[in-house]
Design a protein around this motif. Structure first.
Motif, PDB file in Angstrom:
ATOM      1  N   GLY A 199       3.965  55.919  18.278  1.00  0.00           N
ATOM      2  CA  GLY A 199       4.217  54.784  17.573  1.00  0.00           C
ATOM      3  C   GLY A 199       3.210  55.420  16.841  1.00  0.00           C
ATOM      4  N   GLU A 200       2.321  56.128  16.424  1.00  0.00           N
ATOM      5  CA  GLU A 200       1.430  56.937  15.227  1.00  0.00           C
ATOM      6  C   GLU A 200       2.257  58.182  15.716  1.00  0.00           C
ATOM      7  N   ALA A 201       3.236  58.935  16.237  1.00  0.00           N
ATOM      8  CA  ALA A 201       3.978  59.894  15.684  1.00  0.00           C
ATOM      9  C   ALA A 201       5.413  59.786  14.408  1.00  0.00           C
ATOM     10  N   VAL A 202       6.229  58.094  15.076  1.00  0.00           N
ATOM     11  CA  VAL A 202       6.911  58.272  14.082  1.00  0.00           C
ATOM     12  C   VAL A 202       6.830  58.157  12.757  1.00  0.00           C
ATOM     13  N   ASN A 203       5.338  57.011  12.704  1.00  0.00           N
ATOM     14  CA  ASN A 203       4.839  56.562  11.542  1.00  0.00           C
ATOM     15  C   ASN A 203       4.686  57.862  10.625  1.00  0.00           C
ATOM     16  N   ARG A 204       3.786  58.756  11.377  1.00  0.00           N
ATOM     17  CA  ARG A 204       3.583  60.094  10.592  1.00  0.00           C
ATOM     18  C   ARG A 204       4.516  60.399   9.701  1.00  0.00           C
ATOM     19  N   TRP A 205       3.913  61.180   8.641  1.00  0.00           N
ATOM     20  CA  TRP A 205       4.300  61.583   7.279  1.00  0.00           C
ATOM     21  C   TRP A 205       4.928  63.016   8.046  1.00  0.00           C
ATOM     22  N   ILE A 206       5.641  62.796   7.530  1.00  0.00           N
ATOM     23  CA  ILE A 206       6.541  64.485   7.582  1.00  0.00           C
ATOM     24  C   ILE A 206       7.377  64.792   6.230  1.00  0.00           C
ATOM     25  N   PRO A 207       7.369  66.260   5.720  1.00  0.00           N
ATOM     26  CA  PRO A 207       8.046  66.165   4.824  1.00  0.00           C
ATOM     27  C   PRO A 207       9.415  66.258   5.513  1.00  0.00           C
ATOM     28  N   MET A 208      10.280  65.721   4.417  1.00  0.00           N
ATOM     29  CA  MET A 208      12.069  65.880   5.118  1.00  0.00           C
ATOM     30  C   MET A 208      12.598  67.251   4.995  1.00  0.00           C
ATOM     31  N   GLN A 209      12.273  68.151   4.362  1.00  0.00           N
ATOM     32  CA  GLN A 209      12.664  69.583   4.900  1.00  0.00           C
ATOM     33  C   GLN A 209      11.956  70.089   6.400  1.00  0.00           C
ATOM     34  N   GLU A 210      11.332  69.669   6.842  1.00  0.00           N
ATOM     35  CA  GLU A 210      10.663  70.333   7.767  1.00  0.00           C
ATOM     36  C   GLU A 210      10.684  68.787   9.049  1.00  0.00           C
ATOM     37  N   ARG A 211      12.152  68.083   8.590  1.00  0.00           N
ATOM     38  CA  ARG A 211      12.502  66.599   9.838  1.00  0.00           C
ATOM     39  C   ARG A 211      13.315  67.552  11.133  1.00  0.00           C
ATOM     40  N   ASP A 212      13.216  67.009  12.096  1.00  0.00           N
ATOM     41  CA  ASP A 212      13.763  68.149  12.993  1.00  0.00           C
ATOM     42  C   ASP A 212      15.104  67.149  12.441  1.00  0.00           C
ATOM     43  N   ILE A 213      15.846  66.901  12.016  1.00  0.00           N
ATOM     44  CA  ILE A 213      17.286  65.982  12.042  1.00  0.00           C
ATOM     45  C   ILE A 213      17.726  65.629  10.661  1.00  0.00           C
ATOM     46  N   PRO A 214      17.868  66.083   9.661  1.00  0.00           N
ATOM     47  CA  PRO A 214      18.044  65.268   8.093  1.00  0.00           C
ATOM     48  C   PRO A 214      18.921  64.406   8.756  1.00  0.00           C
ATOM     49  N   PHE A 215      19.003  63.007   7.992  1.00  0.00           N
ATOM     50  CA  PHE A 215      19.366  61.897   7.964  1.00  0.00           C
ATOM     51  C   PHE A 215      20.520  62.486   7.258  1.00  0.00           C
ATOM     52  N   GLU A 216      20.988  62.636   5.780  1.00  0.00           N
ATOM     53  CA  GLU A 216      22.494  62.960   5.995  1.00  0.00           C
ATOM     54  C   GLU A 216      23.124  64.210   6.959  1.00  0.00           C
ATOM     55  N   ARG A 217      22.598  64.612   8.537  1.00  0.00           N
ATOM     56  CA  ARG A 217      23.947  65.555   8.683  1.00  0.00           C
ATOM     57  C   ARG A 217      23.259  64.328  10.071  1.00  0.00           C
ATOM     58  N   MET A 218      23.689  63.001  10.294  1.00  0.00           N
ATOM     59  CA  MET A 218      23.769  62.247  11.486  1.00  0.00           C
ATOM     60  C   MET A 218      25.043  61.665  10.752  1.00  0.00           C
ATOM     61  N   ILE A 219      25.308  61.800  11.663  1.00  0.00           N
ATOM     62  CA  ILE A 219      26.544  59.930  11.967  1.00  0.00           C
ATOM     63  C   ILE A 219      26.508  58.869  13.027  1.00  0.00           C
ATOM     64  N   PHE A 220      26.633  57.959  12.899  1.00  0.00           N
ATOM     65  CA  PHE A 220      25.962  56.878  13.136  1.00  0.00           C
ATOM     66  C   PHE A 220      27.225  55.589  13.986  1.00  0.00           C
ATOM     67  N   ILE A 221      27.585  55.474  14.925  1.00  0.00           N
ATOM     68  CA  ILE A 221      28.386  54.983  15.619  1.00  0.00           C
ATOM     69  C   ILE A 221      28.627  54.102  16.030  1.00  0.00           C
ATOM     70  N   GLY A 222      29.061  52.885  15.313  1.00  0.00           N
ATOM     71  CA  GLY A 222      28.328  51.503  15.770  1.00  0.00           C
ATOM     72  C   GLY A 222      29.531  50.322  16.315  1.00  0.00           C
ATOM     73  N   ASP A 223      29.675  48.905  17.092  1.00  0.00           N
ATOM     74  CA  ASP A 223      30.614  48.532  16.696  1.00  0.00           C
ATOM     75  C   ASP A 223      30.738  47.017  16.079  1.00  0.00           C
ATOM     76  N   GLY A 224      29.104  46.393  15.992  1.00  0.00           N
ATOM     77  CA  GLY A 224      28.409  44.898  15.684  1.00  0.00           C
ATOM     78  C   GLY A 224      27.618  44.061  14.625  1.00  0.00           C
ATOM     79  N   ASP A 225      27.266  43.283  14.760  1.00  0.00           N
ATOM     80  CA  ASP A 225      25.919  42.926  13.922  1.00  0.00           C
ATOM     81  C   ASP A 225      24.860  43.340  14.660  1.00  0.00           C
ATOM     82  N   THR A 226      24.709  43.903  15.755  1.00  0.00           N
ATOM     83  CA  THR A 226      22.909  44.736  16.503  1.00  0.00           C
ATOM     84  C   THR A 226      23.043  45.690  15.453  1.00  0.00           C
ATOM     85  N   ASP A 227      24.654  46.177  15.608  1.00  0.00           N
ATOM     86  CA  ASP A 227      24.336  47.830  14.050  1.00  0.00           C
ATOM     87  C   ASP A 227      24.533  47.784  12.659  1.00  0.00           C
ATOM     88  N   ILE A 228      23.964  46.665  12.488  1.00  0.00           N
ATOM     89  CA  ILE A 228      24.322  46.416  10.869  1.00  0.00           C
ATOM     90  C   ILE A 228      23.056  47.142   9.947  1.00  0.00           C
TER      91      ILE A 228
END
Length: 273
Positions: free
Chosen positions: A168-197
């Protein structure tokens, strides 16, 4: 190479229905898998508890479930048409666009079953509900429960390159956007239902793309049509398509277009003409 990711739900997205309904629930003596889920919902309501924890407890209440058994049930999971060839085809396509494509799962289903399925090796990491085991290999307690709201934390783990569920510590640690492994704008999320909203909404808010899929064989059911209508009307997903992973399907063409756009915006690929 620029890294990009497709993140998948599992139940109803890559495989029809719930993963437990195909062989695990019948092994408990149920002739109708919906009876199992009715009991889970009633128990969660009675105890004012989390439905994911309730179903996991329901799975192991007889004390005889092992990791190997769950993986064996995973080997029997059916997949939607085209899933088998999807990963290699898109890895090659992304590479031709100067993208290194990675695949992930974030699922409320069972990690152990997904590990046993035929496509497990295609994923860089699988985030899913899992059990703790005793020395004899028997499931004794839910170790990770992935519900519809905490699914979003695993998107941040992928974003920051944290391939575990415990830190939990690592996921909450602040990391500059340009230093993150995979920026969100390069992610595609595929889901089907209410649990994915929540995940769809979050990925869109962060600049990524959300695709909602539905079981083509259930399209005539009003509940399926209402779900698609709601996802569009409430602005949850960028695109909606049948869960048909074959080449030249609507989903195939849509994802190719999104990857092309990711490559273009990253400055690594320019379409001909």
């Amino acid at each position: 190479m620029i890294r990009a990711a497709i993140v998948y739900d599992f139940d109803g997205t890559l495989s029809p229905g719930s993963m437990q309904q195909h062989s695990f629930i019948p092994s408990l003596g149920y002739t109708d898998h919906s009876a199992f889920w009715r009991e889970v919902k009633a128990e969660a309501k009675q105890r004012d508890g989390d439905e994911i924890l309730a179903y996991m407890q329901h799975m192991i209440r007889d004390g005889h479930v092992t990791r190997d058994q769950l993986r064996s049930h995973g080997e029997k999971l059916p997949l939607f048409k085209g899933v088998f060839g999807w990963f290699s085809r898109f890895n090659e396509y992304a590479y031709s666009r100067h993208l290194l494509l990675e695949h992930y799962v974030i699922s409320s289903g069972n990690l152990e079953m997904i590990e046993g399925c035929s496509i497990a090796k295609e994923f860089k990491h699988i985030f899913a509900s899992s059990f703790a085991y005793d020395e004899g290999g028997h499931a004794i307690w839910p170790s990770v429960a992935v519900n519809f709201t905490n699914k979003t934390q695993f998107l941040f783990r992928i974003n920051k390159g944290i391939m575990n569920s415990w830190d939990g510590e690592a996921v909450n640690r602040w990391i500059p956007m340009q230093e993150r492994d995979i920026p969100f704008e390069r992610m595609i999320f595929i889901g089907d239902g209410d649990t994915d909203i929540p995940s769809m909404k979050m990925i869109r808010h962060q600049g990524g793309t959300a695709i909602a899929v539905f079981d083509p064989e259930q399209w005539e059911e009003m509940s399926a049509q209402n779900k698609v209508h709601r996802l569009i009307a409430e602005d949850r997903a960028n695109y909606v398509a049948p869960a048909d992973y074959r080449q030249n399907s609507q989903l195939d063409v849509t994802v190719r277009g999104i990857l092309g756009r990711i490559a273009r915006e990253a400055g690594v690929y320019k379409p001909e003409g």
